[in-house]
Design an enzyme around this catalytic site. Sequence first.
Site, short mmCIF file in Angstrom:
data_model
loop_
_atom_site.label_atom_id
_atom_site.label_comp_id
_atom_site.label_asym_id
_atom_site.label_seq_id
_atom_site.Cartn_x
_atom_site.Cartn_y
_atom_site.Cartn_z
N ASP A 181 0.98 -1.32 -0.14
CA ASP A 181 -0.03 0.29 -0.24
C ASP A 181 0.78 1.58 -0.16
O ASP A 181 1.69 1.49 1.02
CB ASP A 181 -0.57 -0.23 1.84
CG ASP A 181 -1.98 1.42 1.40
OD1 ASP A 181 -2.10 1.68 0.06
OD2 ASP A 181 -2.70 1.15 2.17
N ASP A 256 -15.03 0.47 -0.52
CA ASP A 256 -15.46 0.96 0.86
C ASP A 256 -16.38 0.46 1.12
O ASP A 256 -17.48 1.13 0.85
CB ASP A 256 -14.69 1.44 2.07
CG ASP A 256 -14.34 1.57 3.12
OD1 ASP A 256 -16.39 0.88 3.45
OD2 ASP A 256 -12.96 1.64 3.78
#
Length: 381
Positions: A181, A256
């Site tokens: 990430d 998300d």
Amino acid sequence: MGKIATIEYFRVPPRWLFVKITDEAGNVGWGEASLEGHTQAVEGCLDAWITQYTGMEADAIERLWQKSWRMGFYRGGPVFMSALAGIDIALWDLKARKFGVPIYELLGGKVRDTLKVYAWIGGDRPADIEAQALSRKAQGFTAVKMNGTEDLGWLDSPSALDDCIERVKAVKALGMDAGVDFHGRVHRPMAKQLATLLAPHRPMFIEEPLLSEHLEGIKAFSQSVTSPIALGERLHSRWDVKPFLEAACVDILQPDISHVGGISELRRIAAMAEAYDVAIAPHCPLGPIALAANIQVDATTANFAIQEMSLGIHYNTGGHDLLSYIKNPEIWDVKDGYIRLMKGPGLGIEVDEEKIRALSKNAEAWVSPGFTGPGGEWREW
């Protein structure tokens, strides 16, 4: 049909916001409206919507979703869509529980019985990666994700990237896959270098290589690297996602569910992505309700790839973790990198309401961390 009688929300540690909806017949559903670092803003939105939505038909999920999107003039964004997610997920849970079936049965039925999962290792300043990866392997995971770097300057010393390569090599040596990430904290001059250094070690994906407001930069970046590009946690609707799909610059989309308006919008985003041959790997460093909601959509999604779990993530402090607020934690036992699909009604989890109510009293809002550079300047977190 039954009208919404009450909508309640609960701020709970470590950094989550749960929503409970009860209809006039006493049927209950739970949702999650967590927006890390911005709890008060979402609570304010929910305060306004509670007044508007009490008395609406609880079964009319899409009607309520469209009211939230179209009737307020301003739309989208992390605050509105997180508040909407909490309500949407709760309504799906309530409706499916009334019928005594998992939510995925109302979405067309499952296409899989098991789901591949991954967990985090390291933190914002990663260290001791090998030991943490071994711990995850012992828990049953075969894939992990880690932050690529600590804070970086716009143009930093190339040596600042060396640790990331060593960490990835350490994980790969254990026979595990590793997603890296970049967290939007790595700007173009450094991101190009880091991606090139990582390529020989074949990361599972590179996440948020640049901030999502730089579509043109991500497009150019994607054309210069061989590693799969993953992003999406800061895109809040199918309209936000659309230009990235059209630019063919994302390989793995990571919406998300608590930031895109819930189950209703996540499944639409997944369908859009399938048309572009893009995989779905929902972002979820959040609580058990968000994870359960993701899994209900994952079960029905042909282009689902892998699901993030927040078990033991570095944000879960004070003894509060993914399994703290449910009474049936065994449903998420990991074996050979997979979990089995839940079969219970609604979300498939048994929420510990008593614990939620107790721990929500005087719960403090989580504040996003931040980085400063050597000159005192703010750096991307």
